[in-house]
Design an enzyme around this catalytic site. Structure first.
Site, PDB file in Angstrom:
ATOM      1  N   HIS A 106      -4.653  -3.758   5.635  1.00 23.93           N
ATOM      2  CA  HIS A 106      -3.712  -3.688   4.627  1.00 23.93           C
ATOM      3  C   HIS A 106      -4.384  -3.114   3.384  1.00 23.93           C
ATOM      4  O   HIS A 106      -5.482  -3.002   3.133  1.00 23.93           O
ATOM      5  CB  HIS A 106      -3.487  -5.266   3.991  1.00 23.93           C
ATOM      6  CG  HIS A 106      -1.960  -5.207   3.178  1.00 23.93           C
ATOM      7  ND1 HIS A 106      -2.025  -4.897   2.129  1.00 23.93           N
ATOM      8  CD2 HIS A 106      -0.764  -5.712   3.770  1.00 23.93           C
ATOM      9  CE1 HIS A 106      -0.862  -5.061   1.594  1.00 23.93           C
ATOM     10  NE2 HIS A 106      -0.160  -5.314   2.737  1.00 23.93           N
ATOM     11  N   ASP A 142       2.990  -8.478   9.709  1.00 22.42           N
ATOM     12  CA  ASP A 142       3.546  -7.832  10.677  1.00 22.42           C
ATOM     13  C   ASP A 142       2.910  -8.042  12.148  1.00 22.42           C
ATOM     14  O   ASP A 142       3.480  -8.084  12.946  1.00 22.42           O
ATOM     15  CB  ASP A 142       3.634  -6.230  10.830  1.00 22.42           C
ATOM     16  CG  ASP A 142       4.247  -5.709   9.461  1.00 22.42           C
ATOM     17  OD1 ASP A 142       5.583  -6.307   9.331  1.00 22.42           O
ATOM     18  OD2 ASP A 142       4.234  -4.908   8.813  1.00 22.42           O
TER      19      ASP A 142
HETATM   20  N1  CMC Z   1      -6.900  -0.006  13.068  1.00 20.47           N
HETATM   21  C1  CMC Z   1      -8.293   0.441  13.149  1.00 20.47           C
HETATM   22  N2  CMC Z   1      -8.737   1.114  12.144  1.00 20.47           N
HETATM   23  C2  CMC Z   1      -8.259   1.000  10.851  1.00 20.47           C
HETATM   24  C3  CMC Z   1      -6.910   0.361  10.677  1.00 20.47           C
HETATM   25  C4  CMC Z   1      -6.353  -0.210  11.783  1.00 20.47           C
HETATM   26  N3  CMC Z   1      -5.042  -1.171  11.827  1.00 20.47           N
HETATM   27  N4  CMC Z   1      -6.585   0.146   9.407  1.00 20.47           N
HETATM   28  C5  CMC Z   1      -7.827   1.023   8.729  1.00 20.47           C
HETATM   29  N5  CMC Z   1      -8.512   1.290   9.626  1.00 20.47           N
HETATM   30  C6  CMC Z   1      -9.822   1.964   9.254  1.00 20.47           C
HETATM   31  C7  CMC Z   1      -9.751   3.410   8.794  1.00 20.47           C
HETATM   32  O1  CMC Z   1      -9.572   4.273   9.723  1.00 20.47           O
HETATM   33  C8  CMC Z   1     -10.908   3.629   7.879  1.00 20.47           C
HETATM   34  O2  CMC Z   1     -11.900   3.626   8.506  1.00 20.47           O
HETATM   35  P1  CMC Z   1     -12.921   4.539   8.052  1.00 20.47           P
HETATM   36  O3  CMC Z   1     -13.567   3.815   6.707  1.00 20.47           O
HETATM   37  O4  CMC Z   1     -14.109   4.539   9.132  1.00 20.47           O
HETATM   38  O5  CMC Z   1     -12.493   6.064   7.750  1.00 20.47           O
HETATM   39  C9  CMC Z   1     -10.767   2.101   7.228  1.00 20.47           C
HETATM   40  O6  CMC Z   1     -10.404   1.179   8.172  1.00 20.47           O
HETATM   41  C10 CMC Z   1      -9.980   1.927   5.934  1.00 20.47           C
HETATM   42  O7  CMC Z   1      -8.635   2.462   6.242  1.00 20.47           O
HETATM   43  P2  CMC Z   1      -7.716   2.876   4.977  1.00 20.47           P
HETATM   44  O8  CMC Z   1      -6.702   4.052   5.854  1.00 20.47           O
HETATM   45  O9  CMC Z   1      -8.610   3.267   3.883  1.00 20.47           O
HETATM   46  O10 CMC Z   1      -7.123   1.966   4.839  1.00 20.47           O
HETATM   47  P3  CMC Z   1      -5.682   1.529   3.765  1.00 20.47           P
HETATM   48  O11 CMC Z   1      -5.705   0.710   2.914  1.00 20.47           O
HETATM   49  O12 CMC Z   1      -5.113   3.068   3.048  1.00 20.47           O
HETATM   50  O13 CMC Z   1      -4.557   1.567   4.988  1.00 20.47           O
HETATM   51  C11 CMC Z   1      -2.819   0.282   6.134  1.00 20.47           C
HETATM   52  C12 CMC Z   1      -3.815   0.039   4.990  1.00 20.47           C
HETATM   53  C13 CMC Z   1      -2.125  -0.924   6.219  1.00 20.47           C
HETATM   54  C14 CMC Z   1      -2.049   1.706   6.027  1.00 20.47           C
HETATM   55  C15 CMC Z   1      -3.865   0.684   7.510  1.00 20.47           C
HETATM   56  O14 CMC Z   1      -4.660  -0.516   7.625  1.00 20.47           O
HETATM   57  C16 CMC Z   1      -2.873   0.665   8.713  1.00 20.47           C
HETATM   58  O15 CMC Z   1      -2.673   1.731   9.225  1.00 20.47           O
HETATM   59  N6  CMC Z   1      -2.846  -0.541   9.177  1.00 20.47           N
HETATM   60  C17 CMC Z   1      -1.830  -0.305  10.613  1.00 20.47           C
HETATM   61  C18 CMC Z   1      -0.298  -0.180  10.278  1.00 20.47           C
HETATM   62  C19 CMC Z   1       0.210  -1.729   9.700  1.00 20.47           C
HETATM   63  O16 CMC Z   1      -0.101  -2.888  10.275  1.00 20.47           O
HETATM   64  N7  CMC Z   1       0.988  -1.520   8.618  1.00 20.47           N
HETATM   65  C20 CMC Z   1       1.442  -2.630   7.976  1.00 20.47           C
HETATM   66  C21 CMC Z   1       0.942  -2.976   6.638  1.00 20.47           C
HETATM   67  S1  CMC Z   1       1.688  -4.684   6.007  1.00 20.47           S
HETATM   68  C22 CMC Z   1       3.140  -4.330   5.707  1.00 20.47           C
HETATM   69  C23 CMC Z   1       3.491  -3.906   4.217  1.00 20.47           C
HETATM   70  O17 CMC Z   1       3.155  -4.586   3.435  1.00 20.47           O
HETATM   71  O18 CMC Z   1       3.685  -2.807   4.299  1.00 20.47           O
END
Ligand code: CMC
Length: 431
Positions: A308, A365
């Site tokens: 998240h 989710d």
């Molecule tokens: N699976 C594997 N790796 C992940 C995931 C995941 N679901 N989410 C983040 N990472 C990794 C990412 O690759 C990064 O790794 P590194 O540091 O090695 O580059 C690290 O964790 C930090 O990721 P980030 O992209 O900086 O995280 P973020 O806070 O920008 O993204 C997110 C948040 C929700 C977009 C992301 O976790 C994601 O894509 N999750 C899957 C999609 C999902 O479930 N979305 C629903 C969110 S809840 C509903 C809402 O409130 O909208």
């Protein structure tokens, strides 16, 4: 004396005010920085930018706290329902009996969809993405109710109660209408029953003979919608605020929010989770392959429903929804293999250093799709359900923007990274 922050750049020091919220969150107010120093604050994706002051929802991602107007989400999920929580989010206080009745009456009176508007839907291909249809139909409300959508804050706020009730009630009816259209079924007019039961009636009556939702299904739907009702400055809510900041009316601003929600990294994640669980099931995998792929770092292989942007400990909604999932499936006697897969996947990921070190936990989710399957909602409607749930939060945020006398249009800046000035090249000289 109030606290300040100092920034030193090019050997000059700039003093900036510090802001502190009611829950102690701290911010450096950089609004004057560009004018005084020539520097802007760079924050791609706004992950560390406070774009507004808001009194609606408090979220502490490090400690897994979510409160609406001060009330903890677990207390609301336990004791309230979607309608009451919507009122709280929009108006700031839990309603007294008269206020609750008046709000409920307004929602009921405006649940039906005008025949002309029903006809718009017939113009779409049956296979069109439901969120595309929903966003355009919500935008169309501004055409049906031009007196409520004048693009003038003062006028639109005078009619706010009515516009808000129309938006929240009709987004639900439109959702059901879209589902029926896609399934070749006629529009089912609303009945005089509670909000969630009415949705289930408009979806399923006539499809299942003598359809009356069980209390368990009603409760599960209430919990699902309530848990989505607001979530401070997420992608769709900030979009509603951004569009609203131009003095665009409520309906138009909500429509933009629906578009923002449609992406798989936001509202579309619930669909992606169920597709992922289904693939694991179909491949007779135990999730190992998905976990290994997710750890590759590729965005397209992420473990959906995990991680998240703000919660870096746990998502309090995920705990509530995981239990609600168990409850509804048990009570309905449903044995959904995807629930067992989800639980195994969660356990495996929570033992894995990749996920632990990055503070990746199940989000709301991860389990919401399984509840929706139990209720009978098809996968392509999942994000529509999220939109229905989120509508009170969008409405409340639009109202904050509209009612803020000191508000200004949202207009971020950028760091230009393109070519520097060059002269136009006539067509004949281009290679
Ligand atoms: N699976 C594997 N790796 C992940 C995931 C995941 N679901 N989410 C983040 N990472 C990794 C990412 O690759 C990064 O790794 P590194 O540091 O090695 O580059 C690290 O964790 C930090 O990721 P980030 O992209 O900086 O995280 P973020 O806070 O920008 O993204 C997110 C948040 C929700 C977009 C992301 O976790 C994601 O894509 N999750 C899957 C999609 C999902 O479930 N979305 C629903 C969110 S809840 C509903 C809402 O409130 O909208």
């Amino acid at each position: 004396m109030s606290k300040t922050a100092q920034i030193k750049v090019d050997d000059k020091e700039y003093v900036l005010p510090v802001m502190v919220g009611t829950e102690g969150e701290k911010a450096i107010d950089t609004r004057t920085l560009r004018a005084t120093s020539g520097y802007i604050a760079y924050d791609q994706g706004y992950g560390n930018t406070g774009s507004c002051e808001s009194s609606i929802t408090y979220l502490d991602g490090d400690n897994g706290i979510l409160r609406h107007r001060g009330y903890p989400i677990d207390q609301l999920a336990q004791n309230s329902n979607f309608g009451e929580t919507a009122y709280l989010i929009i108006y700031g206080e839990l309603p007294n009996p008269t206020q609750r009745r008046t709000f409920g009456d307004l929602l009921r009176q405006h649940a039906a969809i005008d025949p002309q508007m029903q006809a718009i839907l017939q113009g779409y291909p049956k296979s069109a993405p439901p969120m595309a249809m929903l966003s355009s139909l919500i935008a169309a409300l501004a055409a049906y109710y031009p007196h409520l959508a004048t693009n003038n804050f003062e006028n639109d706020l005078k009619n706010f109660d009515l516009a808000a009730a129309i938006a929240i009630s009709k987004i639900r009816t439109l959702g059901a209408m879209i589902y029926r259209y896609q399934n070749g079924l006629p529009y089912n007019p609303p009945k005089d029953v509670p909000f969630c039961d009415n949705f289930l009636h408009m979806m399923f009556s006539e499809l299942y003979k003598d359809f009356v939702p069980s209390p368990e299904v009603s409760r599960a739907l209430n919990t699902l919608l309530l848990l989505h009702a607001d979530h401070e400055q997420n992608c769709s809510t900030s979009t509603v605020r951004m569009v609203g900041s131009s003095a665009a009316n409520l309906f138009t601003s909500l429509s933009a929010g629906i578009c923002a929600l449609s992406g798989p990294l936001h509202g579309g994640a619930n669909t992606a989770v169920v597709q992922m669980l289904q693939s694991i099931h179909d491949e007779h995998d135990d999730g190992t392959r998905f976990i290994a792929a997710a750890k590759s770092g590729s965005k397209s292989n992420r473990l959906m429903g995990f991680g998240h942007a703000v919660y870096k400990n746990f998502d309090p909604r995920a705990k509530i929804i995981a239990k609600a999932c168990d409850d509804v499936l048990n009570k309905l006697g449903i044995n959904d293999p995807l629930l067992a897969i989800a639980k195994n996947l969660e356990q495996a990921a929570l033992k894995d250093d990749y996920f632990l070190s990055r503070k990746l936990y199940p989000n709301v989710d991860f389990y919401s799709g399984i509840i929706m399957r139990a209720i009978g909602i098809p996968e392509n409607m999942f994000t529509v359900m999220f939109a229905i749930g989120r509508s009170p939060g969008w409405v409340a945020n639009w109202r904050e923007v509209a009612a803020n006398p000191k508000g200004r249009i949202y207009r971020p800046r950028q760091i230009y990274a393109g070519p520097v000035k060059r002269d136009y090249v006539p067509m004949a000289q281009r290679g």
